[in-house]
Design a protein around this motif. Structure first.
Motif, PDB file in Angstrom:
ATOM      1  N   PHE A 118      65.917   9.617  61.061  1.00 20.58           N
ATOM      2  CA  PHE A 118      67.025  10.560  60.992  1.00 20.58           C
ATOM      3  C   PHE A 118      67.204  11.001  59.552  1.00 20.58           C
ATOM      4  O   PHE A 118      66.684  10.375  58.620  1.00 20.58           O
TER       5      PHE A 118
ATOM      6  N   LYS B 116      63.726   4.551  65.052  1.00 18.07           N
ATOM      7  CA  LYS B 116      64.550   5.734  64.831  1.00 18.07           C
ATOM      8  C   LYS B 116      64.333   6.322  63.441  1.00 18.07           C
ATOM      9  O   LYS B 116      64.197   5.603  62.462  1.00 18.07           O
TER      10      LYS B 116
ATOM     11  N   TYR C  23      72.397  10.256  62.736  1.00 17.46           N
ATOM     12  CA  TYR C  23      72.468   9.068  63.594  1.00 17.46           C
ATOM     13  C   TYR C  23      73.834   8.411  63.447  1.00 17.46           C
ATOM     14  O   TYR C  23      74.303   8.168  62.337  1.00 17.46           O
TER      15      TYR C  23
ATOM     16  N   CYS D  14      72.722   8.852  58.294  1.00 19.77           N
ATOM     17  CA  CYS D  14      73.234   7.757  59.118  1.00 19.77           C
ATOM     18  C   CYS D  14      74.712   7.593  58.795  1.00 19.77           C
ATOM     19  O   CYS D  14      75.080   7.388  57.629  1.00 19.77           O
TER      20      CYS D  14
END
Length: 179
Positions: free
Chosen positions: A149, A147, A111, A152
């Motif tokens: 992920f 979200k 992300y 990041c």
């Protein structure tokens, strides 16, 4: 060992497509996803522009591996594209499709964390209208509400972001991407 594809996600204007393009200079092949939306500019990187008829043909052949509907347009990638690529710019809807439809590939999601002011300025620079920008911000707020992920990364300095991504790629593939 399963093939690994790195999924780049982030809100509009976070630099996903630019990152994918830059990674190409290091030998990573990014998927150019299909879309039925019109091109923003000639020779636009990141998409293969197709018709609704083309979309229907891919769907009928069960070739679509990931799908997203945005602003009244289809966005998708094919199973063939996945087999030939390393990197895919995708949204949360596409990730859900990938993980449910494709079991023989390991997906690592990254992300791109970029503040809203920077994203708005990037969208203005690429020519998006105020209305388009406001719509994208609103849709992104919903799409990215929950979200999830694997990594990041800030995307405030392109070369730094690329270097970190290359390190992640190397670590996640046990050096398969070493030069």
């Amino acid at each position: 060992m399963k093939k690994t594809i790195f999924l780049i996600l982030g809100e509009s204007g976070s630099g996903k497509t630019e990152i994918a393009r830059e990674l190409g200079f290091y030998g990573y092949k990014a998927i150019q996803s299909y879309t039925t939306r019109p091109a923003r500019k000639k020779d636009e990187y990141g998409h293969i522009f197709c018709s609704d008829v083309d979309y229907d043909a891919f769907r009928e052949k069960n070739e679509i591996a990931a799908y997203s509907w945005f602003n009244d347009y289809h966005y998708f990638t094919t199973r063939t594209q996945l087999a030939e690529s390393d990197v895919y710019v995708v949204d949360p809807d596409g990730i859900e499709d990938l993980k449910s439809n494709v079991k023989n590939i390991n997906f690592i999601s990254i992300y791109l964390n970029v503040d809203e002011d920077t994203r708005v300025n990037r969208m203005k620079k690429r020519g998006d209208s105020e209305e388009t920008i406001m719509n994208r911000l609103s849709v992104d707020q919903q799409k990215f509400r929950y979200k999830q992920f694997d990594y990041c990364l800030p995307n405030d300095k392109l070369t730094k972001t690329i270097d970190i991504m290359r390190y992640i790629f190397d670590a996640e593939t046990d050096g398969a991407y070493d030069e």
